[in-house]
Design an enzyme around this catalytic site. Structure first.
Site, PDB file in Angstrom:
ATOM      1  N   ASP A   1       0.692  -1.199  -0.294  1.00 13.09           N
ATOM      2  CA  ASP A   1      -0.115  -0.438   0.091  1.00 13.09           C
ATOM      3  C   ASP A   1       1.077   1.251  -0.032  1.00 13.09           C
ATOM      4  O   ASP A   1       2.433   1.319  -0.297  1.00 13.09           O
ATOM      5  CB  ASP A   1      -0.861  -0.142   1.663  1.00 13.09           C
ATOM      6  CG  ASP A   1      -1.791  -1.233   1.368  1.00 13.09           C
ATOM      7  OD1 ASP A   1      -1.699  -1.775   0.132  1.00 13.09           O
ATOM      8  OD2 ASP A   1      -2.046  -0.958   2.152  1.00 13.09           O
TER       9      ASP A   1
ATOM     10  N   HIS B   1       3.828  -1.945   2.909  1.00 12.72           N
ATOM     11  CA  HIS B   1       3.701  -0.709   2.831  1.00 12.72           C
ATOM     12  C   HIS B   1       5.066  -0.705   1.680  1.00 12.72           C
ATOM     13  O   HIS B   1       6.501  -0.880   2.499  1.00 12.72           O
ATOM     14  CB  HIS B   1       3.493  -0.299   3.938  1.00 12.72           C
ATOM     15  CG  HIS B   1       2.799  -0.048   4.261  1.00 12.72           C
ATOM     16  ND1 HIS B   1       2.118  -1.213   5.399  1.00 12.72           N
ATOM     17  CD2 HIS B   1       1.328   0.555   4.171  1.00 12.72           C
ATOM     18  CE1 HIS B   1       0.871  -0.524   6.002  1.00 12.72           C
ATOM     19  NE2 HIS B   1       0.270  -0.416   5.035  1.00 12.72           N
TER      20      HIS B   1
END
Length: 222
Positions: free
Chosen positions: A33, A177
């Protein structure tokens, strides 16, 4: 409460309106993400390529707009690209039409770069509201079943390695991430995620896990 908390409980705890875990034995999905990031995303892509792993990236629209070459590279190297909305704001604090506008804008940006409109969506922090169930029918909402808090630097690479390898199971969607510039994150946190993955990717392969994209996992699920 009806607007935010109940939808969050239904999606996160019960999996209603969102896909959060596969069913096929020895199949897992790595998802990333908040990117793309000009420093960390290329390093991550190099690592995934070296291990022949295809992943899913939920990108922030305004960052995709700034770094189109990285979006193009993700696509060309076989990764799946989904939407994380145009800016990284909580859905609970935005009007539904603002969320929809951001999703549409992000999808158009991605389509303009790779020639395909994205079909997968992960709301920032997984915080869905009641309108997420009805106003985004063309997106499949994707959550996760395993996260290790990798948006913080504390614990270094070892925290990522332990968190994943001690807990991973067949069907897991792993949340990671590749950018540390969002609210609440440490800017250098992706460095430790990448360092940890150098160990994790070798180990999951040795355990017989097959790493797939979210669309592949969903095809095997239904």
């Amino acid at each position: 409460m009806i607007y935010a908390i109940i939808p969050y409980m239904l999606s996160t705890w019960a999996g209603v309106g969102a896909f959060k875990k596969g069913k096929r034995e020895n199949e897992i999905a790595f998802t990333f993400d908040d990117g793309p990031d000009p420093i960390y995303t290329p390093e991550l892509l190099d690592l995934l390529k070296a291990h022949r792993v295809k992943a899913t990236f939920f990108v922030v629209g305004e960052r995709a707009e700034r770094y189109p070459a990285l979006i193009k590279r993700m696509h060309e190297e076989g990764h799946l690209i989904g939407v994380h909305n145009y800016i990284h704001h909580c859905n609970w604090l935005m009007y539904p039409w603002t969320i929809k506008k951001g999703l549409d804008r992000s999808a158009n940006i991605i389509e303009g770069i790779i020639g395909e409109k994205p079909k997968f969506y992960r709301p920032p922090w997984g915080m869905m509201n009641i309108f997420d169930f009805v106003i985004h029918p063309r997106f499949h909402t994707i959550l996760w079943s395993l996260m290790v808090g990798d948006w913080k630097s504390k614990g270094g690479a070892e925290k990522r390695v332990r968190g994943i390898l001690n807990n991973v199971k067949s069907g897991d969607i792993i949340l990671l991430h590749d950018c540390g510039e969002t609210w609440g994150a440490d800017e250098d946190a992706p460095h430790y995620t990448i360092e940890g993955l150098k160990i994790v990717l070798q180990e999951v392969h040795s355990r017989g896990y097959h790493c797939v994209r979210i669309d592949e996992m969903m095809n095997h699920h239904f």
